[in-house]
Write a protein that holds these residues in place. Structure first.
Motif, PDB file in Angstrom:
ATOM      1  N   SER A  88      21.856 -13.238  74.823  1.00  0.00           N
ATOM      2  CA  SER A  88      22.864 -13.659  73.855  1.00  0.00           C
ATOM      3  C   SER A  88      23.668 -12.464  73.397  1.00  0.00           C
ATOM      4  N   GLN A  89      24.942 -12.661  73.218  1.00  0.00           N
ATOM      5  CA  GLN A  89      25.797 -11.596  72.720  1.00  0.00           C
ATOM      6  C   GLN A  89      25.875 -11.614  71.199  1.00  0.00           C
ATOM      7  N   SER A  90      25.167 -12.536  70.535  1.00  0.00           N
ATOM      8  CA  SER A  90      25.278 -12.658  69.098  1.00  0.00           C
ATOM      9  C   SER A  90      24.381 -11.669  68.362  1.00  0.00           C
ATOM     10  N   THR A  91      23.307 -11.203  68.982  1.00  0.00           N
ATOM     11  CA  THR A  91      22.366 -10.295  68.340  1.00  0.00           C
ATOM     12  C   THR A  91      22.088  -9.114  69.251  1.00  0.00           C
ATOM     13  N   SER A  92      22.102  -7.915  68.673  1.00  0.00           N
ATOM     14  CA  SER A  92      21.810  -6.709  69.441  1.00  0.00           C
ATOM     15  C   SER A  92      20.567  -6.049  68.870  1.00  0.00           C
ATOM     16  N   LEU A  93      19.623  -5.720  69.740  1.00  0.00           N
ATOM     17  CA  LEU A  93      18.423  -5.005  69.337  1.00  0.00           C
ATOM     18  C   LEU A  93      18.654  -3.510  69.525  1.00  0.00           C
ATOM     19  N   LEU A  94      18.427  -2.734  68.465  1.00  0.00           N
ATOM     20  CA  LEU A  94      18.553  -1.287  68.511  1.00  0.00           C
ATOM     21  C   LEU A  94      17.208  -0.671  68.162  1.00  0.00           C
TER      22      LEU A  94
END
Length: 397
Positions: free
Chosen positions: A73-79
């Motif tokens: 998904s492009q809605s959430t990014s894990l860093l």
């Protein structure tokens, strides 16, 4: 292989709340697809007692879910944040606690610290390996890693003032990498994708920075070949910002800057084909053709070697000027003595002339000489995808 099949977590500490999982399961832009085992675990959690489910699955499930969502998904990014020293580790904790990092267009971010994920040989980007190989004072000491981002460049440029100078962001997959003239690049697994921050004061030297970055990459690859006893891979620089191997493009550099408080805040981005043979070739494919050694280039080794080289080259560049690096640069690029066609408007008619490249002008553009002995600078017209089509000549007095 699904991304979740090789990521693991440590024992529960400050576990993610189930409301956060519910929110991730319903992203605002589009639903995401999960692997069947992971989807089954999610379904079980939604139907059974939350506390019992969290006890059974622990943070392994939650981290796997975050990674799967980040990949699908492009809605959430894990860093994932990692520091080399205790001071940088404390800074990472502060960023997480204050939820400081943001993405353009208010994209959602989930942040974990490096100790919160299990260190295994199958870790996608082995942060401990990178940090142990790093010997810098500034660059690369604070790391942001993500399984998938739209652009590593967006992360460092959008959060520039919140991050220490020299911060690097690495992604396994990049969906909308930035290139020259607003070109967008989709980069698959096997690419080395990273961006980092630095500051400069003299605006006249900012355009030359991309050459220092290019040179540091080629020198880093040479140093790895030397230290591992490998045959040299002759990676060359194509002006102004491409990397070529055996006549094929294997990488590129992008540097952007903004001016604030009398300094240029620069974000530098690098993409390099390390283990992906498509669409051109990659370092490991060429290495296999040249040698039967078991060693394969690793992204961690290359990034660490890059910063070890870059910090030295950048110091020379800032303190003594690019002329101290120009001889080495011109040995590494493709263009010395190259004959190219330039275009000039002569009374309404476009006239083509042939010139020979001599080196770089002080402005950073190509320095060339015409058949009439006239020295000139070569500028791209800004329209062609290939810099060597449609070059425009500016005569030097």
């Amino acid at each position: 292989m699904p991304f979740t099949s090789f990521l693991r977590c440590l024992s529960p500490q400050n576990p993610l709340s189930f409301p956060s999982l519910r929110k991730l399961l319903h992203p605002p832009k589009k639903p995401c697809s999960l692997s069947l085992p992971l989807a089954a675990s999610v379904f079980q959690c939604l139907l059974t007692d939350q506390a019992e489910c969290k006890r059974k699955l622990g943070r392994k499930f939650e981290f796997d879910l975050l990674c799967s969502l980040a990949m699908d998904s492009q809605s959430t990014s894990l860093l994932v944040l990692c520091g080399k020293s205790s001071a940088e580790i404390e800074f990472a904790k502060s960023l997480k606690a204050n939820n400081t990092l943001k993405l353009p267009d208010n994209g959602e971010v989930s942040i974990l610290l490096h100790p919160e994920i299990e260190k295994t040989e199958e870790e996608p980007f082995q942060m401990d390996l990178f940090m142990s190989s790093l010997s810098t004072n500034t660059f690369g000491r604070f790391l942001i890693w993500s399984p998938q981002l739209l652009s590593t460049h967006d992360v460092v440029s959008h959060n520039f003032c919140e991050l220490p100078i020299g911060t690097v962001c690495v992604a396994d997959v990049q969906l909308k990498g930035r290139g020259r003239s607003k070109n967008k690049w989709e980069s698959p697994r096997g690419c080395l994708l990273f961006s980092f921050t630095l500051q400069m004061e003299d605006g006249r030297t900012v355009p030359l920075l991309q050459y220092v970055v290019s040179l540091a990459i080629t020198e880093a690859i040479k140093s790895i070949c030397d230290s591992k006893g490998l045959p040299h891979l002759d990676v060359k620089i194509k002006w102004p910002n491409d990397l070529y191997l055996n006549g094929l493009k294997v990488g590129g550099i992008l540097c952007t800057s903004t001016y604030k408080s009398r300094k240029f805040n620069v974000s530098a981005g690098i993409g390099l084909n390390v283990d992906n043979e498509k669409p051109t070739t990659c370092l490991n494919a060429v290495l296999r053709e040249l040698s039967s050694v078991a060693y394969q280039f690793r992204r961690e080794d290359i990034v660490a070697a890059f910063f070890n080289k870059f910090e030295t080259l950048f110091s020379l560049f800032i303190n003594q000027g690019f002329q101290t690096l120009e001889e080495l640069y011109c040995k590494t690029w493709l263009h010395s003595g190259q004959r190219v066609i330039v275009q000039e408007n002569n009374e309404g008619q476009m006239v083509e002339n042939v010139v020979t490249i001599q080196g770089l002008a002080s402005s950073g553009y190509l320095l060339a000489i015409g058949d009439d002995g006239q020295m000139c600078e070569l500028h791209p017209d800004g329209n062609s995808f290939d810099f060597f089509k449609g070059l425009i000549r500016r005569k030097l007095e």
